[in-house]
Design an enzyme around this catalytic site. Structure first.
Site, PDB file in Angstrom:
ATOM      1  N   LYS A 159       1.068   8.959   4.883  1.00  0.00           N
ATOM      2  CA  LYS A 159       1.194   7.815   5.699  1.00  0.00           C
ATOM      3  C   LYS A 159       2.022   8.346   7.016  1.00  0.00           C
ATOM      4  O   LYS A 159       3.397   7.240   6.571  1.00  0.00           O
ATOM      5  CB  LYS A 159       1.365   6.865   4.967  1.00  0.00           C
ATOM      6  CG  LYS A 159       0.159   6.085   4.202  1.00  0.00           C
ATOM      7  CD  LYS A 159       0.457   4.659   3.533  1.00  0.00           C
ATOM      8  CE  LYS A 159       0.386   3.782   4.564  1.00  0.00           C
ATOM      9  NZ  LYS A 159      -0.752   3.421   4.171  1.00  0.00           N
TER      10      LYS A 159
HETATM   11  N1  PY5 Z   1      -6.563   4.452   3.356  1.00  0.00           N
HETATM   12  C1  PY5 Z   1      -5.669   4.029   4.781  1.00  0.00           C
HETATM   13  C2  PY5 Z   1      -6.232   5.637   5.740  1.00  0.00           C
HETATM   14  C3  PY5 Z   1      -4.786   3.975   4.495  1.00  0.00           C
HETATM   15  O1  PY5 Z   1      -4.220   3.704   5.426  1.00  0.00           O
HETATM   16  C4  PY5 Z   1      -4.748   2.620   3.416  1.00  0.00           C
HETATM   17  C5  PY5 Z   1      -3.731   1.390   3.143  1.00  0.00           C
HETATM   18  C6  PY5 Z   1      -5.630   3.117   2.323  1.00  0.00           C
HETATM   19  C7  PY5 Z   1      -6.478   4.191   2.160  1.00  0.00           C
HETATM   20  C8  PY5 Z   1      -5.530   2.571   1.206  1.00  0.00           C
HETATM   21  O2  PY5 Z   1      -4.428   2.512   0.321  1.00  0.00           O
HETATM   22  P1  PY5 Z   1      -3.533   1.267  -0.937  1.00  0.00           P
HETATM   23  O3  PY5 Z   1      -4.205   1.241  -1.800  1.00  0.00           O
HETATM   24  O4  PY5 Z   1      -2.395   1.862  -1.540  1.00  0.00           O
HETATM   25  O5  PY5 Z   1      -2.841   0.588   0.479  1.00  0.00           O
HETATM   26  N2  PY5 Z   1      -3.734   0.917   4.444  1.00  0.00           N
HETATM   27  C9  PY5 Z   1      -2.219  -0.131   4.460  1.00  0.00           C
HETATM   28  C10 PY5 Z   1      -2.300  -1.162   3.243  1.00  0.00           C
HETATM   29  O6  PY5 Z   1      -1.383  -1.615   3.724  1.00  0.00           O
HETATM   30  C11 PY5 Z   1      -2.073  -0.342   6.197  1.00  0.00           C
HETATM   31  C12 PY5 Z   1      -3.822  -1.675   6.464  1.00  0.00           C
HETATM   32  C13 PY5 Z   1      -3.875  -2.137   7.902  1.00  0.00           C
HETATM   33  O7  PY5 Z   1      -3.547  -1.592   2.981  1.00  0.00           O
END
Ligand code: PY5
Length: 306
Positions: A159
């Protein structure tokens, strides 16, 4: 949507006032996107705020840092405690949590290794990312014309802050075209994920989600969804999905910390419809789990008050 301010932000070991949490304009990460971050949520439970899978999120922050060779000057235990402290001092019952390790002021060349590493943890109250309407009735999605990161261009497992310009390009394209969210294909043409969420389809009673080798982030919500779905008795497969599989899905949904678990009602104007039974059950169980209502998932909750 303006940010809903709270009192304090954790900055390199100190709790500073929200309006004083500032960085220099020559911070390396501002110019080159060389930071790593996490998105975490704390939910209200009868025992006070509980951070959902905090240790797993902090471990992923360290994994992202390892990929980019960022040496975080704190231990994971210190950042776990700092996160809890930040939630505690701001006296919220639930919130979104954003830890970031970024390269600060001192070097302007592309070599990031000599840069100082700064760490901050901010929290704020944040409603569900794709809106209450989307959560209840599903979001309208569009396949992006932008491809997802190729693992040999930028590693999807990390990330990294700079990696999100790809997400933003896709998000803006989808919003300008009148959709809620973009679905991104990898360079081979298989479905990878959305701009900040993992994706799933349901076909003939089975749940299918792209593997991380297709460019999907190893989402912590994804891991929870897979456990929940299997515990509910559903078969879950990690397999490549084509865009036509999305069009012909019986149900589809997405998951992420910010978005939570959200049904998909349309892909490229092909109607999937109102949330189906499997999506609903997984969504309901997820929300019950984060609120501490399911005994077997209580291990996912890390309480801020002791
Ligand atoms: N894929 C991407 C590209 C992500 O950025 C995220 C999370 C996920 C999948 C889902 O991962 P997790 O379930 O571990 O959150 N995105 C961040 C979030 O906080 C940033 C979003 C604005 O959900």
């Amino acid at each position: 949507m303006p940010l809903d301010k709270v009192s304090k932000i954790w900055m390199d070991g100190d709790l500073v006032d929200w309006d004083e949490a500032k960085v220099h304009v020559l911070s390396h990460s501002l110019h080159y996107g060389s930071g790593v971050f996490e998105g975490i949520r704390a939910y209200a439970t009868p025992q006070g705020p509980a951070v959902f899978r905090l240790t797993d999120h902090i471990n992923r922050l360290f994994d992202s840092a390892k990929i980019f060779m960022i040496d975080i000057p704190y231990s994971s235990e210190q950042l776990i405690e700092a996160t809890k402290e930040t939630v505690r001092v701001n006296e919220v019952e639930s919130c979104y949590i954003r830890p970031i390790a970024f390269l600060g002021y001192g070097e302007m060349g592309l070599n990031p290794l000599p840069c100082p590493v700064n760490v901050t943890i901010a929290i704020w109250p944040w409603g569900t990312y794709l809106g209450d309407e989307g959560l209840a009735h599903g979001v309208r999605t569009k396949i992006s014309s932008w491809r997802r990161h190729d693992p040999n261009i930028t590693p999807p497992a990390a990330k990294g802050t700079g990696m999100y310009v790809n997400s933003s390009l896709a998000k803006v394209e989808a919003l300008k075209a009148g959709y809620d969210e973009a679905i991104m294909l990898n360079t081979q043409g298989f479905v990878a994920e959305c701009t900040g969420e993992n994706i799933y389809i349901v076909k003939d009673g089975r749940i299918i989600t792209p593997p991380t080798s297709a460019g999907a982030l190893d989402g912590i919500t994804r891991d929870s969804v897979i456990d929940i779905a299997r515990d509910l008795g559903y078969e879950v497969l990690e397999a490549n999905i084509l865009r036509s599989d999305l069009y012909l899905a019986d149900e589809a949904f997405l998951s992420g910390t910010a978005a939570e678990v959200v049904p998909i009602r349309e892909v490229d104007d092909r109607v999937i419809g109102e949330p189906g039974e499997i999506t609903r059950k997984v969504q309901e169980t997820f929300f019950a789990a984060v609120r501490g209502e399911v005994e077997s998932y209580k291990g996912w909750l890390e309480y801020v008050r002791t």
